[in-house]
Design a protein around this motif. Sequence first.
Motif, PDB file in Angstrom:
ATOM      1  N   GLU A   1       0.727  -1.379   0.018  1.00 14.94           N
ATOM      2  CA  GLU A   1       0.201  -0.023  -0.058  1.00 14.94           C
ATOM      3  C   GLU A   1       0.854   1.317  -0.096  1.00 14.94           C
ATOM      4  O   GLU A   1       0.655   2.312  -0.871  1.00 14.94           O
ATOM      5  CB  GLU A   1      -0.875   0.133   1.031  1.00 14.94           C
ATOM      6  N   ALA A   2       1.961   1.105   0.617  1.00 17.45           N
ATOM      7  CA  ALA A   2       2.939   2.400   0.825  1.00 17.45           C
ATOM      8  C   ALA A   2       3.637   2.418  -0.677  1.00 17.45           C
ATOM      9  O   ALA A   2       3.665   3.692  -1.233  1.00 17.45           O
ATOM     10  CB  ALA A   2       4.126   2.104   1.766  1.00 17.45           C
ATOM     11  N   ALA A   3       3.879   1.549  -1.231  1.00 12.33           N
ATOM     12  CA  ALA A   3       4.414   1.564  -2.726  1.00 12.33           C
ATOM     13  C   ALA A   3       3.359   2.304  -3.670  1.00 12.33           C
ATOM     14  O   ALA A   3       3.598   2.980  -4.438  1.00 12.33           O
ATOM     15  CB  ALA A   3       4.865   0.380  -3.176  1.00 12.33           C
ATOM     16  N   ARG A   4       2.183   1.761  -3.484  1.00  9.66           N
ATOM     17  CA  ARG A   4       1.024   2.341  -4.341  1.00  9.66           C
ATOM     18  C   ARG A   4       0.799   3.726  -4.164  1.00  9.66           C
ATOM     19  O   ARG A   4       0.484   4.694  -5.095  1.00  9.66           O
ATOM     20  CB  ARG A   4      -0.178   1.755  -4.152  1.00  9.66           C
ATOM     21  N   ALA A   5       0.914   4.204  -2.818  1.00 10.11           N
ATOM     22  CA  ALA A   5       0.791   5.337  -2.329  1.00 10.11           C
ATOM     23  C   ALA A   5       1.708   6.395  -3.082  1.00 10.11           C
ATOM     24  O   ALA A   5       1.551   7.488  -3.578  1.00 10.11           O
ATOM     25  CB  ALA A   5       0.611   5.727  -1.136  1.00 10.11           C
ATOM     26  N   GLN A   6       3.089   5.832  -2.905  1.00  6.28           N
ATOM     27  CA  GLN A   6       4.304   6.587  -3.441  1.00  6.28           C
ATOM     28  C   GLN A   6       4.191   6.623  -4.909  1.00  6.28           C
ATOM     29  O   GLN A   6       4.578   7.774  -5.574  1.00  6.28           O
ATOM     30  CB  GLN A   6       5.315   6.041  -2.597  1.00  6.28           C
ATOM     31  N   PHE A   7       3.934   5.381  -5.864  1.00  6.63           N
ATOM     32  CA  PHE A   7       4.365   5.282  -7.064  1.00  6.63           C
ATOM     33  C   PHE A   7       2.904   5.375  -7.845  1.00  6.63           C
ATOM     34  O   PHE A   7       3.125   5.461  -9.109  1.00  6.63           O
ATOM     35  CB  PHE A   7       5.285   4.248  -7.331  1.00  6.63           C
ATOM     36  N   GLY A   8       2.010   5.038  -7.357  1.00  9.76           N
ATOM     37  CA  GLY A   8       0.657   5.334  -8.209  1.00  9.76           C
ATOM     38  C   GLY A   8       0.052   3.848  -8.322  1.00  9.76           C
ATOM     39  O   GLY A   8      -1.199   3.621  -8.540  1.00  9.76           O
ATOM     40  N   ARG A   9       1.165   2.772  -8.625  1.00  7.93           N
ATOM     41  CA  ARG A   9       0.569   1.407  -9.045  1.00  7.93           C
ATOM     42  C   ARG A   9       1.854   0.591  -8.711  1.00  7.93           C
ATOM     43  O   ARG A   9       2.784   0.944  -8.572  1.00  7.93           O
ATOM     44  CB  ARG A   9       0.288   1.203 -10.260  1.00  7.93           C
ATOM     45  N   VAL A  10       1.670  -0.748  -8.494  1.00 11.72           N
ATOM     46  CA  VAL A  10       2.409  -1.844  -8.415  1.00 11.72           C
ATOM     47  C   VAL A  10       2.595  -2.760  -9.593  1.00 11.72           C
ATOM     48  O   VAL A  10       1.435  -3.382  -9.782  1.00 11.72           O
ATOM     49  CB  VAL A  10       2.625  -2.523  -7.010  1.00 11.72           C
ATOM     50  N   ASP A  11       3.436  -2.996 -10.430  1.00 12.90           N
ATOM     51  CA  ASP A  11       3.293  -3.974 -11.536  1.00 12.90           C
ATOM     52  C   ASP A  11       3.881  -5.471 -11.240  1.00 12.90           C
ATOM     53  O   ASP A  11       3.470  -6.239 -12.113  1.00 12.90           O
ATOM     54  CB  ASP A  11       3.980  -3.240 -12.833  1.00 12.90           C
ATOM     55  N   LEU A  12       4.793  -5.473 -10.401  1.00 10.81           N
ATOM     56  CA  LEU A  12       5.405  -6.610 -10.210  1.00 10.81           C
ATOM     57  C   LEU A  12       5.755  -6.522  -8.676  1.00 10.81           C
ATOM     58  O   LEU A  12       6.425  -5.966  -7.945  1.00 10.81           O
ATOM     59  CB  LEU A  12       6.685  -6.580 -10.836  1.00 10.81           C
ATOM     60  N   VAL A  13       5.548  -8.091  -7.989  1.00  7.98           N
ATOM     61  CA  VAL A  13       5.839  -8.298  -6.570  1.00  7.98           C
ATOM     62  C   VAL A  13       6.571  -9.760  -6.772  1.00  7.98           C
ATOM     63  O   VAL A  13       6.230 -10.625  -7.338  1.00  7.98           O
ATOM     64  CB  VAL A  13       4.470  -8.515  -5.930  1.00  7.98           C
ATOM     65  N   VAL A  14       7.748  -9.610  -6.095  1.00  5.60           N
ATOM     66  CA  VAL A  14       8.742 -10.785  -6.264  1.00  5.60           C
ATOM     67  C   VAL A  14       8.972 -11.346  -4.962  1.00  5.60           C
ATOM     68  O   VAL A  14       9.271 -10.227  -3.950  1.00  5.60           O
ATOM     69  CB  VAL A  14      10.277 -10.240  -6.949  1.00  5.60           C
ATOM     70  N   HIS A  15       8.868 -12.513  -4.631  1.00  7.66           N
ATOM     71  CA  HIS A  15       9.267 -13.142  -3.427  1.00  7.66           C
ATOM     72  C   HIS A  15      10.135 -14.106  -3.485  1.00  7.66           C
ATOM     73  O   HIS A  15      10.353 -14.827  -4.128  1.00  7.66           O
ATOM     74  CB  HIS A  15       7.958 -13.698  -2.813  1.00  7.66           C
ATOM     75  N   GLY A  16      11.430 -13.966  -2.714  1.00  6.18           N
ATOM     76  CA  GLY A  16      12.496 -14.786  -2.672  1.00  6.18           C
ATOM     77  C   GLY A  16      13.162 -15.137  -1.428  1.00  6.18           C
ATOM     78  O   GLY A  16      14.107 -15.732  -1.180  1.00  6.18           O
ATOM     79  N   ALA A  17      12.408 -14.726  -0.211  1.00  4.94           N
ATOM     80  CA  ALA A  17      12.776 -15.112   1.233  1.00  4.94           C
ATOM     81  C   ALA A  17      12.847 -16.451   1.283  1.00  4.94           C
ATOM     82  O   ALA A  17      11.969 -17.244   0.934  1.00  4.94           O
ATOM     83  CB  ALA A  17      11.956 -14.329   2.161  1.00  4.94           C
TER      84      ALA A  17
END
Length: 426
Positions: free
Chosen positions: A3-19
Amino acid sequence: ALEAARAQFGRVDLVVHGAGVDRSRALMDKDEAELAMILRTRLGGATALAEGAGEAKLVAFTSVSGRFGNAGQVDYAAANDGLAKLVVGHPGGLALDFSAWGEIGMAAPLAGAMRERGVDPMDPDAAAAQTVDLITGGATGEWVISGRLGDRAQAPPVASEVVDEVPGVSVVREVPVRLGVAWLDDHKMGSAGLLPGVVGMAVMAHAAHSLEPSLLIAGLSDVVFEKPVKVRGDDVKLLQVRADRGAVLDGTLLCDATLVGDAGLHHRARVRLGVQETASLADRPVPAWEPGPTSAEVYKRFFHGPSFQVLASSEVAQGAARAVSVPLGPALGRGLPDPWRTQAMAREFALQTAGAHCLFRKKAFALPIGCRDLRCLGAFTPGALVVATAWLGDETATEVTYDVALAVDGVHVEELLGLRFRKLNA
């Protein structure tokens, strides 16, 4: 975070999980907290990301252990398989099942050893480029990204049966030993067949190797022949060989192995799995040689029968001996399968070269009782002619040690350092 990323950049195109985190060992050695940590790290964060990703593309870096399984990694494999299923179930989801990377990541310390056994650790730059291509190219579903994933374990040197096993962590095999096979019938003192020390080493090495067959057998250390295995008449000796996975030290996996019978411990050793090692005796000074005992003279005194008569000729010097073998063909060590047969008979040649020096120069009959360090530098080819050079080491009234190099065409293939003998009456 999403949500913080969306608020700052307007949208999220890609989410990567590697943990991810791994603790490779037997399931019964893990507690609930450890299992929960491994599962939570892979699946907990992924679940939250999947719920919050919305229309963004969801990508997970998973492991081939989730697709194929892996010894000692039941929790890690389950976590990776669950992660892949979770991500693929998300619209447009992409799960990348990686094998070991060559320079970074959890398997990096064993990358060199894996490469020697047909496992291809991936070049990080190439793997990263392929990852980018798949993501930007719109790939979806589950992809396995790896090179070769290794060879299968070899057949045992002596017929045996697994009686207890935690795959990749520990194994116990039952080994029946009886007269009637050439390699034992030709290794007798009086009426008793003696299990050759070289066969004991092969049995222990095989058990350890079965825990991680993707690696080479790099050597054995702290080899001890505690007491001989004696077989008489129609007796069948039931032995148990056990191997336990240990620590990784400088890219080498250490496994402890024992050979036990009704009389207790017979043999023990630490087996090293990893890359082939380097020669340490190549620069040892070579003395001036003079003719040594002939093959006939040696086997008039030694108890070895035809399939264990491996020494063809010898030379001696002050504090050293050199010998040439007969060809390491199928007539030697009959009943043992290759490559164990060729390897065992080459090592038997090392023991006989040192033993002959002790008998004919030190005037003492001696039997091997251990070896501080056996280094595997290469592989013996069936039919090869081997040259053994033995240098006398420490000596007491009851024991004597040798360092022995085994060479083919001038190249050291194995070295036995601190090969120990107990003196008997000459």
